[in-house]
Each structure stands twice: as C-alpha cells, then as structure tokens.
Design a protein around this motif. Structure first.
Motif, PDB file in Angstrom:
ATOM      1  N   ALA A   1       0.838  -1.202   0.000  1.00 24.12           N
ATOM      2  CA  ALA A   1       0.000   0.000   0.000  1.00 24.12           C
ATOM      3  C   ALA A   1       0.870   1.248   0.000  1.00 24.12           C
ATOM      4  O   ALA A   1       1.899   1.305   0.680  1.00 24.12           O
ATOM      5  CB  ALA A   1      -0.917  -0.003   1.217  1.00 24.12           C
ATOM      6  N   GLY A   2       0.473   2.227  -0.759  1.00 22.60           N
ATOM      7  CA  GLY A   2       1.132   3.517  -0.767  1.00 22.60           C
ATOM      8  C   GLY A   2       0.137   4.630  -0.511  1.00 22.60           C
ATOM      9  O   GLY A   2      -1.063   4.389  -0.330  1.00 22.60           O
ATOM     10  N   ARG A   3       0.601   5.849  -0.525  1.00 20.56           N
ATOM     11  CA  ARG A   3      -0.294   6.985  -0.277  1.00 20.56           C
ATOM     12  C   ARG A   3      -1.281   7.176  -1.421  1.00 20.56           C
ATOM     13  O   ARG A   3      -2.380   7.680  -1.220  1.00 20.56           O
ATOM     14  CB  ARG A   3       0.535   8.259  -0.090  1.00 20.56           C
ATOM     15  N   ARG A   4      -0.886   6.769  -2.628  1.00 23.02           N
ATOM     16  CA  ARG A   4      -1.743   6.972  -3.807  1.00 23.02           C
ATOM     17  C   ARG A   4      -2.344   5.664  -4.313  1.00 23.02           C
ATOM     18  O   ARG A   4      -2.749   5.574  -5.464  1.00 23.02           O
ATOM     19  CB  ARG A   4      -0.926   7.631  -4.920  1.00 23.02           C
ATOM     20  N   GLY A   5      -2.381   4.663  -3.479  1.00 19.69           N
ATOM     21  CA  GLY A   5      -2.920   3.378  -3.903  1.00 19.69           C
ATOM     22  C   GLY A   5      -1.869   2.293  -3.811  1.00 19.69           C
ATOM     23  O   GLY A   5      -0.743   2.522  -3.354  1.00 19.69           O
ATOM     24  N   ARG A   6      -2.237   1.097  -4.242  1.00 18.93           N
ATOM     25  CA  ARG A   6      -1.330  -0.029  -4.129  1.00 18.93           C
ATOM     26  C   ARG A   6      -0.283   0.000  -5.245  1.00 18.93           C
ATOM     27  O   ARG A   6      -0.500   0.556  -6.340  1.00 18.93           O
ATOM     28  CB  ARG A   6      -2.074  -1.358  -4.163  1.00 18.93           C
ATOM     29  N   SER A   7       0.830  -0.635  -4.959  1.00 20.39           N
ATOM     30  CA  SER A   7       1.929  -0.696  -5.916  1.00 20.39           C
ATOM     31  C   SER A   7       1.628  -1.709  -7.002  1.00 20.39           C
ATOM     32  O   SER A   7       0.745  -2.566  -6.853  1.00 20.39           O
ATOM     33  CB  SER A   7       3.210  -1.117  -5.192  1.00 20.39           C
ATOM     34  N   PRO A   8       2.364  -1.677  -8.107  1.00 21.47           N
ATOM     35  CA  PRO A   8       2.325  -2.806  -9.040  1.00 21.47           C
ATOM     36  C   PRO A   8       3.025  -4.006  -8.402  1.00 21.47           C
ATOM     37  O   PRO A   8       3.520  -3.923  -7.271  1.00 21.47           O
ATOM     38  CB  PRO A   8       3.107  -2.280 -10.250  1.00 21.47           C
ATOM     39  N   GLU A   9       3.082  -5.121  -9.093  1.00 22.71           N
ATOM     40  CA  GLU A   9       3.764  -6.292  -8.555  1.00 22.71           C
ATOM     41  C   GLU A   9       5.247  -5.986  -8.335  1.00 22.71           C
ATOM     42  O   GLU A   9       5.922  -5.461  -9.220  1.00 22.71           O
ATOM     43  CB  GLU A   9       3.620  -7.479  -9.502  1.00 22.71           C
ATOM     44  N   LEU A  10       5.727  -6.318  -7.142  1.00 22.03           N
ATOM     45  CA  LEU A  10       7.124  -6.092  -6.781  1.00 22.03           C
ATOM     46  C   LEU A  10       7.803  -7.442  -6.613  1.00 22.03           C
ATOM     47  O   LEU A  10       7.324  -8.303  -5.877  1.00 22.03           O
ATOM     48  CB  LEU A  10       7.215  -5.297  -5.473  1.00 22.03           C
ATOM     49  N   ARG A  11       8.932  -7.632  -7.282  1.00 22.26           N
ATOM     50  CA  ARG A  11       9.609  -8.928  -7.262  1.00 22.26           C
ATOM     51  C   ARG A  11      10.977  -8.884  -6.590  1.00 22.26           C
ATOM     52  O   ARG A  11      11.643  -9.909  -6.501  1.00 22.26           O
ATOM     53  CB  ARG A  11       9.751  -9.464  -8.687  1.00 22.26           C
ATOM     54  N   ASN A  12      11.390  -7.720  -6.115  1.00 21.95           N
ATOM     55  CA  ASN A  12      12.690  -7.620  -5.464  1.00 21.95           C
ATOM     56  C   ASN A  12      12.725  -6.344  -4.639  1.00 21.95           C
ATOM     57  O   ASN A  12      11.823  -5.498  -4.727  1.00 21.95           O
ATOM     58  CB  ASN A  12      13.828  -7.646  -6.491  1.00 21.95           C
TER      59      ASN A  12
ATOM     60  N   LEU B   1      13.306 -12.468   1.069  1.00 21.51           N
ATOM     61  CA  LEU B   1      13.148 -11.213   1.797  1.00 21.51           C
ATOM     62  C   LEU B   1      11.726 -10.686   1.700  1.00 21.51           C
ATOM     63  O   LEU B   1      11.126 -10.281   2.707  1.00 21.51           O
ATOM     64  CB  LEU B   1      14.134 -10.168   1.264  1.00 21.51           C
ATOM     65  N   LEU B   2      11.175 -10.673   0.498  1.00 23.14           N
ATOM     66  CA  LEU B   2       9.826 -10.133   0.328  1.00 23.14           C
ATOM     67  C   LEU B   2       8.806 -10.944   1.125  1.00 23.14           C
ATOM     68  O   LEU B   2       7.907 -10.379   1.752  1.00 23.14           O
ATOM     69  CB  LEU B   2       9.442 -10.112  -1.151  1.00 23.14           C
ATOM     70  N   HIS B   3       8.941 -12.273   1.121  1.00 26.13           N
ATOM     71  CA  HIS B   3       7.986 -13.087   1.869  1.00 26.13           C
ATOM     72  C   HIS B   3       8.113 -12.831   3.358  1.00 26.13           C
ATOM     73  O   HIS B   3       7.106 -12.643   4.055  1.00 26.13           O
ATOM     74  CB  HIS B   3       8.194 -14.575   1.586  1.00 26.13           C
ATOM     75  N   ASN B   4       9.346 -12.801   3.887  1.00 20.75           N
ATOM     76  CA  ASN B   4       9.501 -12.608   5.319  1.00 20.75           C
ATOM     77  C   ASN B   4       9.094 -11.216   5.751  1.00 20.75           C
ATOM     78  O   ASN B   4       8.467 -11.035   6.806  1.00 20.75           O
ATOM     79  CB  ASN B   4      10.953 -12.900   5.737  1.00 20.75           C
ATOM     80  N   LEU B   5       9.402 -10.211   4.938  1.00 20.92           N
ATOM     81  CA  LEU B   5       8.970  -8.852   5.258  1.00 20.92           C
ATOM     82  C   LEU B   5       7.450  -8.734   5.223  1.00 20.92           C
ATOM     83  O   LEU B   5       6.856  -7.988   6.011  1.00 20.92           O
ATOM     84  CB  LEU B   5       9.599  -7.858   4.277  1.00 20.92           C
ATOM     85  N   GLN B   6       6.825  -9.481   4.338  1.00 18.76           N
ATOM     86  CA  GLN B   6       5.368  -9.487   4.300  1.00 18.76           C
ATOM     87  C   GLN B   6       4.796 -10.030   5.604  1.00 18.76           C
ATOM     88  O   GLN B   6       3.796  -9.507   6.125  1.00 18.76           O
ATOM     89  CB  GLN B   6       4.879 -10.324   3.118  1.00 18.76           C
ATOM     90  N   GLN B   7       5.423 -11.077   6.153  1.00 17.36           N
ATOM     91  CA  GLN B   7       4.951 -11.636   7.425  1.00 17.36           C
ATOM     92  C   GLN B   7       5.139 -10.622   8.565  1.00 17.36           C
ATOM     93  O   GLN B   7       4.270 -10.469   9.432  1.00 17.36           O
ATOM     94  CB  GLN B   7       5.693 -12.933   7.756  1.00 17.36           C
ATOM     95  N   LEU B   8       6.260  -9.930   8.562  1.00 21.43           N
ATOM     96  CA  LEU B   8       6.496  -8.909   9.579  1.00 21.43           C
ATOM     97  C   LEU B   8       5.501  -7.758   9.438  1.00 21.43           C
ATOM     98  O   LEU B   8       5.035  -7.197  10.440  1.00 21.43           O
ATOM     99  CB  LEU B   8       7.935  -8.391   9.468  1.00 21.43           C
ATOM    100  N   HIS B   9       5.190  -7.402   8.200  1.00 25.63           N
ATOM    101  CA  HIS B   9       4.271  -6.293   7.957  1.00 25.63           C
ATOM    102  C   HIS B   9       2.885  -6.572   8.534  1.00 25.63           C
ATOM    103  O   HIS B   9       2.158  -5.637   8.902  1.00 25.63           O
ATOM    104  CB  HIS B   9       4.179  -6.030   6.452  1.00 25.63           C
ATOM    105  N   ARG B  10       2.506  -7.844   8.632  1.00 18.36           N
ATOM    106  CA  ARG B  10       1.202  -8.175   9.205  1.00 18.36           C
ATOM    107  C   ARG B  10       1.120  -7.786  10.683  1.00 18.36           C
ATOM    108  O   ARG B  10       0.028  -7.717  11.250  1.00 18.36           O
ATOM    109  CB  ARG B  10       0.929  -9.670   9.056  1.00 18.36           C
ATOM    110  N   LEU B  11       2.261  -7.501  11.289  1.00 19.22           N
ATOM    111  CA  LEU B  11       2.281  -7.154  12.711  1.00 19.22           C
ATOM    112  C   LEU B  11       2.191  -5.660  12.952  1.00 19.22           C
ATOM    113  O   LEU B  11       1.935  -5.232  14.088  1.00 19.22           O
ATOM    114  CB  LEU B  11       3.576  -7.679  13.357  1.00 19.22           C
ATOM    115  N   ASP B  12       2.462  -4.847  11.936  1.00 14.64           N
ATOM    116  CA  ASP B  12       2.500  -3.395  12.173  1.00 14.64           C
ATOM    117  C   ASP B  12       1.243  -2.724  11.636  1.00 14.64           C
ATOM    118  O   ASP B  12       0.351  -3.359  11.086  1.00 14.64           O
ATOM    119  CB  ASP B  12       3.767  -2.777  11.578  1.00 14.64           C
TER     120      ASP B  12
END
Length: 627
Positions: free
Chosen positions: A11-22, A203-214
C-alpha cells in the motif's frame, strides 16, 4: 526453496503498488510514492544528535553507488559491506542490490584485536570470493592495515569518493525473486562462518509476514547490529516494506546506557522495537527510578523478543519494572526464527499476553515427552513462540530416523516455506543436508533442518534447546540453558547470560562442566561460590557437576551477535586456556590452574590492562586475555 514466482504488492499513499519482485522495486516504489518521508533516523550519540535519510535521498544514493559498481564491472559479483552502524551502511547495502551485486555484510575489523577479527574477515572473503569492499573513510582510516592483509580484495571503494552525477547513469538490473540478494554469514558458533544465500523472494515473503504485525506508516526503534538477520531484516529492511520510519542507534550506545533504547521509543512514540532476551534483562538491571520517571512507553505495542531463549522471568521483571512508564505486558511478542529461514518462523498473537506453560521436567528430559502441569504444580516454565507465519510449515521430527513425531513429543524443528533460504554459498553437500531434508516415512519435503529442539503443544511452538548442545548424562537429556539459568541465580556476582554448561568425557562417561563469569571477583569468596553452584545444580537438576570454573567477566566465548559459544568454551576448557579465577573439580579443587597472565609489553597494553583490572576487580590482567 525456489521463490521465482513470489511477488507482492504494498500500500502507498496513492494506492497499491504494481507487482514487486525484489527489494529494488520496493524502494523505487517508496521513493516515488513518498519521496520526502524520512525513512531512517540514526542517533549519532545514541540520544539527541540525528542524521536522517528520506526515501528519495536513499534511492538517489543507492543509484549513485550502483552505477559506479556497474561501471567498474562488478555486476553479479559479491561485495563486502563493511561499516559501523549508520546511514552509510544502509546506502551501501541497498546500493549493492541496485547494481545486481550480492551484498556481504561484515562487522568492521577491530585493529586492537586484529588477530581475531582478521581471521574471520579473511575466511568470509575467501568463501564469498568477494573482489570489492565498500566502506567509508571513518572505517578505512582505522582498519587500513587490516584490509591490506587481505590480498583477495582488488578494490576498496569509499562512499565519499562517489560522484553524485553517476545516479543518472543507473539502469535497473534484471533479476527475479529467485535472484540472490545477499549472503548472511552465520556467527560462527561452531566452525568457520557459512554464507546463507538469501534471495529477493525470501526477503519479500519474510517482510510481508512482519508487515502483518504493524500498522500504517509505523515507527520503530532498533539498536541491534545490522549485520545479522534480526538487526538487518527486522530493523533496517522492515520499514521499506511498511513505508514507515525506523530510528537506529549503535549497539555500543545501547550497551553503554540501555536507557537510551527506551528513551528513543518514548521520544519518537515508536510502536515497534525488538531485542533478544538479554536486552530486556539489561534494562531491568540498569535503568534507574529517576530515568523511569521520564519515560513514556505507552506507544510501544509490539515488543519483539527473539534470537535467543525467551525467559518467563525476564518478561515478568520487565513488565513490573516499566509498568510505571505505561508499558503493557500484552505488547510482548515472543518469536522464533533463524538466518536460514531469513528471519521470522513463528510468532505469538499480537496484543495478547505471552503464553507461558509449565511442563514436567523429568518427562521432558528422560522421555522427550510433553506432560503439562497446572500453575500451582510448578515444573519447567516455557514461553510459547507462537504459530508459524503464513505459508510456512513447522514439523517436529525425530532427528535420527527423520520421521515426523506426534504432538507432545520433543524433536528437531523442521521448517518449509517461501522464507527458507536457498542454501549455503559454495557448500552443496551441507546445503543438501540442511536445506533439502525429506521425511522418510512420507517423502514430504524439502525441509530446513534448524538444529533446534522443541515441541508443538496446542498448535504453538515451544523451543527447548539446541540439538548439538544437548547434554546426555546417564541416559538423561539436560538442556544447557536450564542449567546455566540455575547457576546465574546462585549469587549476584554471577553475570547474567555469562555462563556455559557442556559435557566432557571422563573415564568413559559424560560429565557436566559449568563455566561462569564473575563480576568483581575480589569482593567474593570464590571457593564458597563454586560450592554453592555445585549444590544448587545438584539439588535442582539431580546431576553433580564434574567441574565448576569461575572466569573473569567479559571472557566467555560468544559470537558477534552475543550468543554463547559452548563448543568453543568446551575446547578452551580442555586446552586450559580459559581466563580462570577459580576452578573446583569433583575430586580436588584447584584455584587458578595453569593460568599465569602474560605481562603487557607496550605502554598502550599496560594502560588497557590497568583499566580492565579496575573494571574486573582482579589483581592482574594479561596481554592475551579476550574481552
């Protein structure tokens, strides 16, 4: 574990991002979506003096470094990232990724301990085959002589020498989620350090799991070393995913005054901060009542505790000590993770009290079976590390037969999922053994063999110890951290987290050895202290120590991330090279055996020895002592 198909949107201030792979896609999106938002604040003095980086400025600096690395032909190579904690380190790490260069974070070598730190640096350079070293003038001016003794490095590049105009020359590298992002070298608690291959998808998968906490645009505070998984991913990289801000300080600033950590949380109204168990314990012991009166910890909603065993006594002590500052016990978030799984594997329930249960110690130790006890019945109290993160699977396995054990049995913890790393760099045999394990009875896999022992009860993971550290005496299993905890509670002079328990062979049988640091030993009756330790361990664990060794504070072998090196301690005990203050053996006490300190040979060594004599309260300090 292949992750080539893994991608995320944020999520961003102007909507969701495109697909991010790295991670490059991720930072580029943040820099475009919220260019002026401060991403990183570094407290230069650990308190008020700030240096800051916005998302846009971080992106510009990363592009500048990346363009220079590509121009010099290092795309696809490995680069050592050698900085003191700070904003330059973050720039160099992300700039390497922008260039398609594999980052290799490394502690700066210590010129005063060149023999010890040079060996690790050389080992990592030779293993990673890194050709370029990234640093800054502050580090290079101090460690130039050390780097000169590593001939494999063909280029040493200081960030101050980069031309800002190069940023315009940068072109995005071509890689997928499965492309290698960095090598996470293990702390080397046993043997030479191994490079864990962490991909962008990991990294993206693990950061996604951490993001669920904030929450949205969170603020965090971190003091952990940024060279290891918890400090790097849980501190430096987490805010990139969440679009938040992280306030950083040096681990040295925290160690000098632990209250600085809590002051930063209070000042910046942080919601998230993490520490191993010892950090919470240190705050309990070192923060004064006057300092507490100026703290407001009411904003702290996620107090992550991981990287080492989580002690129920510490959670209770910290909650009691800082209740007056607004700290809520429900903020505690015990977790389990390891570098080979990027970082997070399991975690508790957010905003709920930590789950602590009592279990029958005899059944755990003798039979490896889980028998719960009611609170009034006592038993061994263990903190739950929660449930597996999304898309991850955790199973408990018999480490010898490689079959899954039923719930209620203690075994090795195996993990599978998108966060499991690709393997060890240039170690195919070890990678296959550790990262490609298969359950023999069902053929399921691949799994990561963590080497940790634990069990699942009521769906939650409980960690009991380390497979290699397990002590087996007369057919009974003993967990070293349990015995070490008993020892440190014997007397205030025994340093918290300053001991090691291990087994040695004597007359064809395994015998227990206890090593522990003593603070200000000149004020303690050491023979009486050793006798008290022997009696306490015998009464609590029904095993008599073969030896109790009291050593000078600061000399227990530990990894660069602060974990006790039991195997190294055992080797030093057998070789007679521990910094012994007093040693008791079951057959005969022998004070200070074979330990005659070598006198300092230079004025600087004499001055350092004088300082440590005052700190430790000992009559002599030799030039070869390890602190």
């Amino acid at each position: 574990m292949a992750t080539s198909s893994w991608h995320v949107t944020v999520a961003g201030r102007r909507g969701r991002s495109p697909e991010l792979r790295n991670l490059v896609d991720l930072l580029r999106f943040r820099a475009a979506d919220q260019p002026e938002r401060i991403a990183y604040t570094f407290l230069l003095d650990g308190e008020a003096e700030e240096a800051q980086l916005s998302y846009a400025e971080l992106d510009r600096r990363a592009r500048t470094l990346a363009a220079e690395l590509v121009r010099r032909g290092y795309a696809g190579e490995r680069a050592l990232v050698v900085f003191e904690p700070g904003l330059d380190y973050i720039t160099a790490f992300l700039g390497s990724l922008y260039a398609g260069v594999v980052a290799v974070p490394v502690y700066p070598p210590d010129p005063l301990r060149a023999g010890r730190t040079l060996a690790r640096l050389q080992s990592i350079v030779q293993d990673s085959q890194a050709r370029v070293l990234l640093s800054n003038h502050a580090v290079l001016n101090c460690a130039e002589a050390v780097f000169a003794r590593v001939p494999e490095l063909e280029t040493i590049l200081a960030l101050e020498e980069l031309e800002p105009a190069r940023a315009a020359e940068w072109e995005p590298p071509e890689f997928t989620s499965d492309s290698l992002a960095f090598l996470q070298y293990t702390s080397g608690s046993t043997g030479a350090p191994k490079g864990v291959m962490v991909s962008h998808g990991n990294l993206l998968h693990n950061l996604q799991q951490l993001h669920r906490l904030d929450g949205p645009r969170p603020v965090g505070v971190a003091w952990l070393p940024p060279y290891h998984d918890m400090g790097l991913i849980g501190g430096v990289l987490w805010p990139l995913y969440s679009g938040g801000q992280i306030v950083l300080m040096s681990p040295l600033s925290f160690a000098q005054r632990p209250v600085r950590w809590l002051q930063a949380i209070s000042r910046y109204r942080a919601q998230i901060s993490a520490s191993p168990n010892f950090g919470y314990e240190l705050c309990v012991r070192k923060v004064s009542e006057a300092e507490k009166s100026r703290l407001d910890l009411g904003s702290w909603s996620l107090a992550i505790n991981g990287a080492e065993p989580v002690r129920p006594e510490t959670l209770a002590r910290f909650a009691d000590a800082f209740a007056c500052c607004g700290f809520k016990p429900s903020a505690f978030y015990p977790s389990y993770g390891l570098a080979e799984a990027t970082l997070l594997v399991t975690g508790g329930a957010k905003h709920r009290p930590a789950v602590i249960r009592g279990f029958c110690p005899e059944r755990l130790e003798r039979d490896g079976l889980v028998v719960p006890r009611r609170p009034r019945e006592g038993g061994r109290r263990i903190v739950s590390c929660g449930w597996p993160s999304r898309d991850q699977r955790v199973v408990i396995v018999d480490p010898r037969r490689c079959i899954e054990l039923p719930q209620g049995s203690v075994g090795e913890i195996w993990v599978s999922g998108p966060s499991v790393a690709l393997g060890y760099w240039n170690r195919p045999a070890e990678s296959q053994a550790v990262f490609e394990a298969v359950l023999r009875d069902t053929g399921e896999g691949p799994f990561l063999r963590t080497g940790d022992l634990g069990f699942i009860y009521d769906g939650q993971l409980y960690v009991t110890g380390r497979l290699k550290d397990l002590i087996i005496i007369a057919g009974r299993n003993y967990y070293p951290q349990d015995i070490e905890r008993t020892v440190e509670q014997c007397h205030p002079a025994l340093k918290q987290d300053g001991g090691a328990a291990f087994a040695v062979e004597q007359d064809g049988e395994e015998r227990l050895v206890l090593v522990h640091e003593v603070q200000r030993p000149g004020k303690v009756d050491l023979p009486s202290l050793a006798a008290a330790i022997e009696q306490h361990v015998l009464a609590e664990h029904d095993v008599r120590p073969h030896a109790v060794v009291l050593i000078a504070a600061g000399t227990l072998p530990k990894t660069s991330s602060g974990k006790t090196q039991r195997a190294t301690c055992r080797a030093q005990f057998l070789a007679g090279t521990l910094s012994v203050l007093y040693e008791w053996r079951a057959n005969a006490p022998c004070p200070n055996p074979n330990h005659e300190p070598t006198e300092p040979t230079t004025p600087l060594e004499a001055r350092v020895a004088e300082v440590w004599r005052d700190v430790l309260g000992v009559p002599r300090v030799g030039r070869h002592e390890s602190f």
